[in-house]
Design a protein around this motif. Structure first.
Motif, short mmCIF file in Angstrom:
data_model
loop_
_atom_site.label_atom_id
_atom_site.label_comp_id
_atom_site.label_asym_id
_atom_site.label_seq_id
_atom_site.Cartn_x
_atom_site.Cartn_y
_atom_site.Cartn_z
N PHE A 98 69.06 39.47 102.34
CA PHE A 98 68.18 39.54 100.99
C PHE A 98 66.63 38.96 101.60
CE2 PHE A 98 66.25 37.22 97.47
CZ PHE A 98 65.91 37.98 96.86
N PHE A 99 66.82 37.79 102.07
CA PHE A 99 65.49 37.03 102.62
C PHE A 99 64.71 38.09 103.54
CE2 PHE A 99 67.85 32.76 103.01
CZ PHE A 99 67.82 32.79 101.46
N GLN A 100 65.54 38.62 104.40
CA GLN A 100 64.63 39.57 105.38
C GLN A 100 63.95 40.79 104.67
OE1 GLN A 100 67.22 41.52 108.52
NE2 GLN A 100 65.56 41.16 110.08
N ALA A 101 64.68 41.49 103.80
CA ALA A 101 64.29 42.39 103.17
C ALA A 101 62.89 42.05 102.34
CB ALA A 101 65.35 43.30 102.02
N VAL A 102 63.22 41.00 101.57
CA VAL A 102 62.06 40.56 100.60
C VAL A 102 60.81 40.19 101.19
CG1 VAL A 102 61.19 39.06 98.84
CG2 VAL A 102 63.58 40.03 98.57
N LEU A 103 61.30 39.54 102.51
CA LEU A 103 59.69 39.03 103.18
C LEU A 103 59.25 40.12 103.77
CD1 LEU A 103 61.44 35.72 104.69
CD2 LEU A 103 59.41 35.87 102.93
N ALA A 104 59.98 41.30 104.34
CA ALA A 104 59.58 42.45 105.17
C ALA A 104 58.66 43.11 104.11
CB ALA A 104 60.41 43.06 105.57
N ARG A 105 59.34 43.27 102.70
CA ARG A 105 58.58 44.03 101.82
C ARG A 105 57.16 43.35 101.29
NH1 ARG A 105 60.12 43.21 95.68
NH2 ARG A 105 58.98 41.31 96.25
N ASP A 106 57.46 41.92 101.29
CA ASP A 106 56.04 41.40 100.67
C ASP A 106 54.87 41.60 101.71
OD1 ASP A 106 57.34 40.58 98.62
OD2 ASP A 106 57.58 38.49 98.91
N HIS A 107 55.12 41.30 103.09
CA HIS A 107 54.14 41.21 104.28
C HIS A 107 54.06 42.54 104.92
CE1 HIS A 107 53.92 36.93 103.89
NE2 HIS A 107 54.79 36.82 103.54
N GLU A 108 55.14 43.54 104.58
CA GLU A 108 54.90 44.98 105.15
C GLU A 108 54.97 44.65 106.77
OE1 GLU A 108 51.98 47.13 103.21
OE2 GLU A 108 52.99 47.35 101.59
N LEU A 109 55.72 43.79 107.34
CA LEU A 109 55.82 43.30 108.75
C LEU A 109 57.07 43.20 109.10
CD1 LEU A 109 52.94 40.63 109.07
CD2 LEU A 109 52.80 42.95 109.83
N PRO A 110 57.32 43.52 110.62
CA PRO A 110 58.49 43.05 111.22
C PRO A 110 59.11 41.69 110.66
CG PRO A 110 57.27 44.31 112.67
CD PRO A 110 56.42 43.99 111.50
N CYS A 111 60.38 41.58 110.41
CA CYS A 111 60.77 40.16 110.09
C CYS A 111 61.94 39.81 110.73
CB CYS A 111 60.95 40.09 108.56
SG CYS A 111 61.73 38.48 108.00
N TRP A 112 61.82 38.33 111.34
CA TRP A 112 62.99 38.08 112.38
C TRP A 112 63.58 36.91 111.49
CZ3 TRP A 112 59.01 40.44 114.46
CH2 TRP A 112 59.23 41.36 115.71
N MET A 113 64.89 36.92 111.47
CA MET A 113 65.82 35.76 110.95
C MET A 113 66.36 34.83 112.10
SD MET A 113 65.19 36.72 107.94
CE MET A 113 66.13 35.55 107.11
N ILE A 114 65.77 33.71 112.05
CA ILE A 114 66.01 32.79 112.96
C ILE A 114 67.07 31.43 112.34
CG2 ILE A 114 65.42 30.88 114.79
CD1 ILE A 114 62.95 32.77 114.73
N VAL A 115 68.30 31.23 112.91
CA VAL A 115 69.26 30.24 112.48
C VAL A 115 69.44 29.27 113.47
CG1 VAL A 115 71.41 29.76 111.25
CG2 VAL A 115 70.20 31.83 110.73
N VAL A 116 69.06 27.86 113.30
CA VAL A 116 69.41 27.06 114.00
C VAL A 116 70.93 26.42 113.66
CG1 VAL A 116 69.09 24.68 115.08
CG2 VAL A 116 67.14 26.30 114.82
#
Length: 325
Positions: A98-116
């Motif tokens: 969900f985070f990835q989809a919404v952020l990609a939609r908002d910015h219209e950019l590739p979105c990387w999810m990084i988890v430490v």
């Protein structure tokens, strides 16, 4: 995941946004520096006065590239979403896509999810979710298995953010050599960074290992508070408390006795409060029990010379009342 460790991990990515790519030897998607845009996901939603997006990533870094916008044919930018996880959280199974989809939609950019991840269970879940039924979790996992321990002090100094992240991850598993290299890497950094990174490593290392870690750190004769600072997970809380108490006392004294005298009195009281917290924190980290009588005596002491002597002695005593000998 909250607290010093959580905020410290996020600060590493604010200072070095491409850290995940560099650690994996992957090319950076954009030749520019992302900036912190986390606050943008906390504003009220359109058409709703009180609704606020909640449960979004811990940190969102956005890079729009040189032209400040994305190209329809080749997006010139990137979105980095960073999560820090100390324990297993099955809810990320549904949140990350969900985070990835919404952020990609908002910015219209590739979105990387990084988890430490500090949890083997959490890391295993993330990898399983990347293969499971949709929606799949597409995340870069940074943990003890994907981030190599850095033991070489010279390499650590050249890459301080990588060294601190490796120190936190591997130090949490008892690798004190990696933790030592991370601490040494901070010593030439600006004071604010040095403090933040130091506290991040100490927060990650199990309490039982902190005293062992301090034995590996060379003492700096020109920085007498270094050892106390390193050992004290609550040093900065005490420092801030001391400053505030000093300011408050200074203002009160200034109103009653004159501005200059009040400032001097407030400064002395602030220093005393800082030293008091240092002593108590150092004893706690070293596992020395502080009885109520000893604590009351330490907190009631106003002599800076005596408090400094007790702070130095707190490194070695095995009983709290031995401070007063």
């Amino acid at each position: 995941m909250t607290g010093i460790l959580h905020q410290g991990i996020l600060q590493l990515f604010r200072d070095e946004p491409w850290l995940a790519f560099d650690l994996q030897g992957a090319p950076r998607p954009v030749d520019a520096r992302p900036i912190d845009r986390r606050a943008e996901v906390e504003v009220p939603l359109e058409g709703e006065k009180m609704a606020v997006r909640r449960g979004f990533p811990d940190l969102v870094m956005v890079c729009l590239g040189p032209d400040g916008r994305a190209s329809p044919s080749l997006p010139d930018g990137a979105v980095l979403s960073i999560e820090a996880q100390k324990a297993r959280d099955w809810r990320l199974r549904w949140r990350l896509p969900f985070f990835q989809a919404v952020l990609a939609r908002d910015h219209e950019l590739p979105c990387w999810m990084i988890v430490v991840s500090f949890s083997d269970e959490m890391s295993a879940d993330l990898r399983a979710w990347s293969q499971g039924p949709p929606p799949r979790v597409d995340a870069v996992v940074l943990d003890v298995h994907t981030v190599a321990a850095i033991h070489d002090p010279e390499l650590a100094r050249k890459r301080p953010q990588a060294a601190v992240l490796a120190a936190a991850l591997h130090g949490s598993r008892g690798d004190l050599k990696a933790a030592q290299a991370g601490l040494l890497a901070t010593r030439e950094l600006p004071e604010a960074q040095r403090h933040a990174y130091t506290m991040t490593i100490l927060a990650a290392v199990p309490r039982a290992d902190r005293s062992k870690l301090m034995e590996l750190i060379p003492k700096d004769e020109h920085d007498p508070l270094w050892e106390i600072e390193m050992n004290s997970g609550t040093f900065h809380l005490g420092l801030e408390k001391g400053r505030k108490e000093g300011q408050e006392e200074g203002r009160a004294q200034g109103r009653a006795q004159g501005r200059k005298e009040g400032k001097e009195e407030g400064r002395a009281q602030g220093q005393a409060a800082v030293l008091t917290e240092m002593i108590l924190a150092l004893l706690e980290v070293r596992g020395v029990t502080v009885d109520a009588t000893s604590e009351a005596r330490i907190r009631g002491e106003s002599s800076l010379a005596r408090l400094r002597a007790w702070a130095a002695a707190a490194r070695d005593v095995t009983r709290a009342d031995a401070l007063f000998d």
